[in-house]
Design a protein around this motif. Structure first.
Motif, mmCIF file in Angstrom:
data_model
loop_
_atom_site.group_PDB
_atom_site.id
_atom_site.type_symbol
_atom_site.label_atom_id
_atom_site.label_comp_id
_atom_site.label_asym_id
_atom_site.label_seq_id
_atom_site.Cartn_x
_atom_site.Cartn_y
_atom_site.Cartn_z
ATOM 1 N N GLU A 490 -10.083 -1.929 -15.103
ATOM 2 C CA GLU A 490 -10.060 -1.551 -16.517
ATOM 3 C C GLU A 490 -8.618 -1.267 -16.915
ATOM 4 O OE1 GLU A 490 -11.060 3.183 -15.813
ATOM 5 O OE2 GLU A 490 -12.651 1.829 -16.492
ATOM 6 N N ALA A 491 -8.385 -1.135 -18.185
ATOM 7 C CA ALA A 491 -7.032 -0.875 -18.682
ATOM 8 C C ALA A 491 -6.537 0.469 -18.159
ATOM 9 C CB ALA A 491 -7.020 -0.896 -20.205
ATOM 10 N N GLU A 492 -5.339 0.489 -17.607
ATOM 11 C CA GLU A 492 -4.741 1.735 -17.128
ATOM 12 C C GLU A 492 -3.220 1.567 -17.043
ATOM 13 O OE1 GLU A 492 -4.856 2.612 -12.793
ATOM 14 O OE2 GLU A 492 -6.422 1.059 -12.717
ATOM 15 N N GLU A 493 -2.531 2.704 -17.064
ATOM 16 C CA GLU A 493 -1.078 2.690 -16.948
ATOM 17 C C GLU A 493 -0.679 2.380 -15.509
ATOM 18 O OE1 GLU A 493 1.106 2.924 -19.428
ATOM 19 O OE2 GLU A 493 -0.616 2.991 -20.788
ATOM 20 N N TYR A 494 0.558 1.985 -15.337
ATOM 21 C CA TYR A 494 1.067 1.631 -14.008
ATOM 22 C C TYR A 494 0.983 2.844 -13.089
ATOM 23 C CZ TYR A 494 4.127 -0.532 -10.502
ATOM 24 O OH TYR A 494 4.650 -1.074 -9.356
ATOM 25 N N PRO A 495 0.272 2.747 -11.962
ATOM 26 C CA PRO A 495 0.085 3.927 -11.097
ATOM 27 C C PRO A 495 1.271 4.251 -10.199
ATOM 28 C CG PRO A 495 -1.120 2.052 -10.223
ATOM 29 C CD PRO A 495 -0.537 1.593 -11.526
ATOM 30 N N GLY A 496 2.287 3.406 -10.185
ATOM 31 C CA GLY A 496 3.439 3.640 -9.325
ATOM 32 C C GLY A 496 3.556 2.571 -8.259
ATOM 33 N N THR A 497 4.792 2.246 -7.891
ATOM 34 C CA THR A 497 5.026 1.153 -6.948
ATOM 35 C C THR A 497 4.369 1.411 -5.599
ATOM 36 O OG1 THR A 497 7.153 0.707 -8.023
ATOM 37 C CG2 THR A 497 6.809 -0.237 -5.835
ATOM 38 N N GLU A 498 4.509 2.626 -5.074
ATOM 39 C CA GLU A 498 3.949 2.914 -3.754
ATOM 40 C C GLU A 498 2.432 2.801 -3.767
ATOM 41 O OE1 GLU A 498 5.393 6.634 -2.358
ATOM 42 O OE2 GLU A 498 7.380 5.861 -1.876
ATOM 43 N N GLU A 499 1.795 3.326 -4.807
ATOM 44 C CA GLU A 499 0.337 3.282 -4.864
ATOM 45 C C GLU A 499 -0.159 1.842 -5.007
ATOM 46 O OE1 GLU A 499 -3.337 4.570 -4.378
ATOM 47 O OE2 GLU A 499 -1.540 5.820 -4.186
ATOM 48 N N VAL A 500 0.524 1.040 -5.829
ATOM 49 C CA VAL A 500 0.136 -0.370 -5.980
ATOM 50 C C VAL A 500 0.310 -1.107 -4.658
ATOM 51 C CG1 VAL A 500 0.772 -2.540 -7.095
ATOM 52 C CG2 VAL A 500 0.611 -0.457 -8.452
ATOM 53 N N SER A 501 1.430 -0.830 -3.959
ATOM 54 C CA SER A 501 1.681 -1.490 -2.670
ATOM 55 C C SER A 501 0.616 -1.121 -1.644
ATOM 56 C CB SER A 501 3.063 -1.094 -2.152
ATOM 57 O OG SER A 501 3.274 -1.582 -0.852
ATOM 58 N N ARG A 502 0.250 0.170 -1.568
ATOM 59 C CA ARG A 502 -0.765 0.597 -0.596
ATOM 60 C C ARG A 502 -2.121 -0.066 -0.877
ATOM 61 N NH1 ARG A 502 0.701 6.260 -2.170
ATOM 62 N NH2 ARG A 502 2.688 6.691 -1.150
ATOM 63 N N LEU A 503 -2.503 -0.078 -2.164
ATOM 64 C CA LEU A 503 -3.790 -0.678 -2.517
ATOM 65 C C LEU A 503 -3.793 -2.166 -2.192
ATOM 66 C CD1 LEU A 503 -6.596 -0.480 -3.782
ATOM 67 C CD2 LEU A 503 -5.523 -0.780 -6.042
ATOM 68 N N ALA A 504 -2.692 -2.858 -2.510
ATOM 69 C CA ALA A 504 -2.607 -4.291 -2.234
ATOM 70 C C ALA A 504 -2.686 -4.562 -0.733
ATOM 71 C CB ALA A 504 -1.302 -4.850 -2.809
ATOM 72 N N MET A 505 -1.986 -3.745 0.080
ATOM 73 C CA MET A 505 -2.012 -3.940 1.530
ATOM 74 C C MET A 505 -3.413 -3.702 2.093
ATOM 75 S SD MET A 505 0.898 -4.911 2.797
ATOM 76 C CE MET A 505 0.926 -4.387 4.505
ATOM 77 N N PHE A 506 -4.083 -2.670 1.602
ATOM 78 C CA PHE A 506 -5.435 -2.385 2.094
ATOM 79 C C PHE A 506 -6.404 -3.520 1.744
ATOM 80 C CE2 PHE A 506 -9.702 -0.741 1.108
ATOM 81 C CZ PHE A 506 -10.088 -0.306 2.363
ATOM 82 N N LEU A 507 -6.396 -3.950 0.483
ATOM 83 C CA LEU A 507 -7.317 -5.016 0.059
ATOM 84 C C LEU A 507 -7.029 -6.312 0.801
ATOM 85 C CD1 LEU A 507 -7.379 -4.347 -3.797
ATOM 86 C CD2 LEU A 507 -9.145 -3.756 -2.111
ATOM 87 N N CYS A 508 -5.730 -6.578 1.037
ATOM 88 C CA CYS A 508 -5.370 -7.809 1.745
ATOM 89 C C CYS A 508 -5.795 -7.723 3.216
ATOM 90 C CB CYS A 508 -3.869 -8.051 1.629
ATOM 91 S SG CYS A 508 -3.322 -9.643 2.284
ATOM 92 N N ALA A 509 -5.567 -6.564 3.838
ATOM 93 C CA ALA A 509 -5.993 -6.396 5.230
ATOM 94 C C ALA A 509 -7.516 -6.532 5.339
ATOM 95 C CB ALA A 509 -5.542 -5.030 5.743
ATOM 96 N N GLU A 510 -8.229 -6.027 4.336
ATOM 97 C CA GLU A 510 -9.689 -6.161 4.317
ATOM 98 C C GLU A 510 -10.093 -7.627 4.215
ATOM 99 O OE1 GLU A 510 -12.966 -3.365 2.302
ATOM 100 O OE2 GLU A 510 -11.896 -4.623 0.854
ATOM 101 N N LYS A 511 -9.351 -8.373 3.415
ATOM 102 C CA LYS A 511 -9.660 -9.802 3.265
ATOM 103 C C LYS A 511 -9.400 -10.548 4.574
ATOM 104 C CE LYS A 511 -10.958 -11.566 0.243
ATOM 105 N NZ LYS A 511 -12.346 -12.001 -0.081
ATOM 106 N N LEU A 512 -8.330 -10.187 5.289
ATOM 107 C CA LEU A 512 -8.058 -10.821 6.584
ATOM 108 C C LEU A 512 -9.164 -10.511 7.576
ATOM 109 C CD1 LEU A 512 -5.320 -11.409 5.302
ATOM 110 C CD2 LEU A 512 -4.211 -10.583 7.382
ATOM 111 N N ALA A 513 -9.695 -9.288 7.518
ATOM 112 C CA ALA A 513 -10.807 -8.934 8.401
ATOM 113 C C ALA A 513 -12.043 -9.757 8.065
ATOM 114 C CB ALA A 513 -11.101 -7.437 8.279
ATOM 115 N N GLN A 514 -12.253 -10.022 6.786
ATOM 116 C CA GLN A 514 -13.405 -10.829 6.370
ATOM 117 C C GLN A 514 -13.270 -12.275 6.832
ATOM 118 O OE1 GLN A 514 -13.431 -10.119 2.165
ATOM 119 N NE2 GLN A 514 -14.340 -8.069 2.352
ATOM 120 N N PHE A 515 -12.011 -12.710 7.055
ATOM 121 C CA PHE A 515 -11.770 -14.052 7.613
ATOM 122 C C PHE A 515 -11.797 -14.018 9.139
ATOM 123 C CE2 PHE A 515 -9.975 -15.432 3.473
ATOM 124 C CZ PHE A 515 -10.566 -16.687 3.392
ATOM 125 N N SER A 516 -12.125 -12.866 9.710
ATOM 126 C CA SER A 516 -12.195 -12.684 11.171
ATOM 127 C C SER A 516 -10.849 -12.925 11.851
ATOM 128 C CB SER A 516 -13.265 -13.620 11.781
ATOM 129 O OG SER A 516 -14.534 -13.357 11.224
#
Length: 692
Positions: A490-516
């Motif tokens: 949903e629409a929201e203000e920029y949460p900060g570089t560190e928070e965006v980086s952490r979320l992106a790394m977690f979601l990407c690591a989760e996607k790699l796990a889904q690819f086994s």
């Protein structure tokens, strides 16, 4: 210590030690009694009043000097005794002293008075030639022998008895014993302090009977005005540099500060006198600061910058100053290498696309750069291009550039950022056929390639441009783009570089796990929006590009993600702390799946979404600063920071743990932050989200 004796000694200490002696001025013997002295005073006063000559009275004696001399003889007997020490004793008269005692004393007085009667200009002229009149050594030898004579001190005790005054006792003689050596060398030190080349006079101080510990103190006292003068000069130079006049500051360093330091070191050598060492180091700091300021303007480590930094290094006495100078030099050399690389890229652009393209490129950089040094360098290149004189020759690395590991300096970041732009341009110009270049992080997810895309080169991915060279996945490649992951629903203000980086790394690591893809072999690599790219009103534009790469950037052929992705929530392996900062840690609001008894927070551990059973919830990463004296102090600050995040702790069945890494006090690795975990006291798993 008798204060009157000290006052009397301070009055006579100096080049006129003998010329102003009360007995020499009045022409009276040292054992004269008070009535005789008073009659002499009256007779001289009458004679001087009518302008008559008086036997035994020098023509240079003024009425004021005469009055002062009689004040000594007829006043406080302790001051009189001081003048007796430096008067001529003559033959023994009722003191039972051996005749040699008086003779040796008078030889010392005569020898010393003779050398002090020399014109100061003659003494200083000899010092400029590196010489000292032999009579100084003669006087020193005579006084050394006198002060070591027990009968000399017995005579002074005899004089105390004969003067028969209640203000005099044996303690007065002991006061004289302690202070006389310093008074005897005071004339020498005062002359040395006024000399342009004081070293010969200062060295002759060793001939006198002054203990070494006192010698250094007396030298520093004599050098006091010079220390004050140099302090004033350095204060003025600091203000001048603060005003921006770099060249004027250095000119005054050479014209005023360094000559003053040379005189000071001749009098109080730096290896024995800490105030001199401090003064010398201040000049080193000033020259270092001038070199840094100059380099910040011209952007080059050459000419004045090199000269001033070398001068600062030779002057520095404090290890911290030496370290800073060395660090600045290493930083300058690093920037110089970066500028040479920059110049090489511009030269290549000129050769391949012409002078106009190179000039246009430099003008674009000039319009975006606010770094004064880089602006100067770019303007110089533009001038050369304009005149058709632009060239490039690889610089030979000097010995000092090859020594040791080089530290980065903050100012080099501006140059480095520009070189990244140059690198992209260089890669494009030199590799036009090196695979298809595709933007893998477009305006929205729909603008990107739909199939798995294989990235050929790590540098291409990390150059700051999301357009990368793609190759067929059957060829050797560095990474595979596997998904585009929404970061906001949903629409929201920029949460900060560190928070965006952490979320992106977690979601990407989760996607790699889904690819086994096994986490011990593959790691997530992401491109995510910065603050300027974040669209607060358009969530679809806020996403991360997720790629899989192998550990240590090892290349491989064949598609690692050929198997289909399972759309399930799986644990991902990420560390809670890292020396590189918290950008690659799991985001706040995710959970640690299992208890970590070893508490080695740098190691990868299973991280899950908090609707799954878990041991602890990640509350956040508050900053901690340090430094700390011990681990207890570090843990106390970390615990306090974490407690502030858990002000809504659900019950006493739950606790908060600060994940303090094992390298909390490692030199050169500031902690910066701590990971905060909320968990049950009994370490059992739970599925609720308790902390807000």
């Amino acid at each position: 210590m008798d204060e009157a004796v000290l006052t009397g000694l301070r009055e006579v200490a100096g080049p006129e030690l003998y010329r102003r002696n009360a007995f020499r001025v009045t022409g009276l013997p040292v054992d004269v009694d008070r009535p005789t002295a008073r009659r002499r005073q009256q007779r001289l006063a009458a004679a001087l009043k009518v302008g008559a000559d008086v036997d035994g009275l020098g023509s240079s004696v003024s009425p004021e000097q005469l009055r002062g001399a009689f004040d000594v003889l007829l006043g406080d007997p302790r001051r009189r005794l001081v003048h007796e020490v430096f008067g001529t004793w003559g033959a023994p008269n009722g003191c039972e002293c051996p005749s040699t005692t008086h003779a040796e004393h008078d030889r010392a007085v005569q020898a010393h008075a003779e050398v002090l009667d020399m014109a100061a200009a003659d003494v200083l002229a000899l010092a400029m030639d590196g010489r000292v009149d032999d009579r100084w050594a003669t006087a020193a030898s005579a006084w050394t022998k006198t002060l070591r004579s027990a009968t000399f001190w017995r005579h002074l005790h005899h004089r105390v008895e004969r003067l028969d005054d209640r203000q005099l006792d044996a303690s007065v003689v002991e006061s004289l014993r302690g202070e006389l050596p310093g008074v005897l060398v005071a004339p020498l030190l005062q002359l040395a302090a006024t000399a342009d080349y004081p070293a010969p006079l200062r060295k002759s101080l060793a001939d006198w009977p002054v203990p070494e510990r006192d010698r250094d103190r007396l030298i520093e006292e004599a050098a006091g005005p010079q220390y004050e003068k140099l302090e004033t000069i350095m204060g003025e130079l600091h203000r001048l540099l603060e005003s921006g006049d770099i060249d004027g500051t250095v000119a005054r360093v050479h014209a005023e500060a360094l000559p003053a330091l040379a005189r000071l070191e001749g009098l109080a050598p730096v290896d024995r006198h800490r105030p001199t060492s401090t003064a010398r180091n201040r000049i080193a700091v000033a020259l270092n600061n001038c070199a840094v300021a100059k380099q910040g303007k011209v952007g080059r480590y050459e000419g004045d910058v090199q000269t001033w930094l070398a001068e600062a290094e030779t002057l520095a006495t404090d290890p911290e100053t030496v370290r800073r100078i060395d660090e600045n030099r290493e930083g300058f050399l690093g920037e110089e290498r970066a500028i040479q690389e920059f110049r090489a890229r511009v030269y290549l652009l000129q050769r391949t696309h012409g002078r106009y393209a190179a000039m246009q490129f430099l003008r674009n950089i000039l319009s975006q750069s606010d770094d004064e040094a880089m602006t100067t360098v770019v303007r110089e290149m533009l001038t050369e291009l304009n005149a058709g004189e632009f060239s490039y020759r690889p610089a030979q690395r000097s010995a000092e550039e090859r020594q040791g590991r080089r530290r980065r300096v903050l100012r080099a970041l501006a140059v480095g950022a520009l070189l990244l732009v140059i690198y992209v341009l260089y890669h494009f110009l030199n590799n036009p056929d090196d695979g298809q270049r595709v933007d893998v992080h477009g305006r929205s997810i729909s603008d990107n390639p739909t199939a798995v895309a294989c990235v050929g080169d790590a540098g291409d991915w990390r150059d700051g441009d999301s357009a990368v060279g793609l190759v067929d996945c059957s060829q050797e490649h560095w990474a595979e783009v596997v998904a585009y992951l929404p970061l906001a629903v949903e629409a929201e203000e920029y949460p900060g570089t560190e928070e965006v980086s952490r979320l992106a790394m977690f979601l990407c690591a989760e996607k790699l796990a889904q690819f086994s893809l096994p986490p011990e072999t593959y790691e997530p690599e992401v491109i995510y929006p910065g603050q300027s790219d974040w669209e607060a009103s358009d969530p679809e534009a806020n996403y991360a590009t997720c790629a899989a790469r192998r550990m240590n950037d090892t290349r491989w052929d064949g598609q690692a993600t050929a198997a289909s992705s399972r759309n399930v929530e799986l644990p991902v392996m990420l560390p809670l702390t890292s020396r590189q900062g918290s950008f690659g840690n799991p985001p706040a609001g995710t959970c640690v799946a299992a208890a970590q008894p070893s508490a080695n927070w740098d190691e990868k551990m299973p991280i899950v979404r908090c609707d799954q059973p878990h041991w602890a919830q990640i509350l956040g990463y508050p900053p901690v600063t340090g430094p700390w004296s011990d681990e207890g102090a570090a843990k106390a600050e970390a615990d306090a920071a974490c407690s502030s995040l858990a002000d809504s702790q659900p019950s006493d069945k739950y606790a908060v743990t600060a994940a303090l890494p094992p390298w909390w006090n490692e030199p050169g690795t500031p902690l910066g932050y701590v990971a905060c975990l909320g968990h049950r006291v009994d370490n059992q798993l739970f599925s609720e989200w308790f902390w807000q």
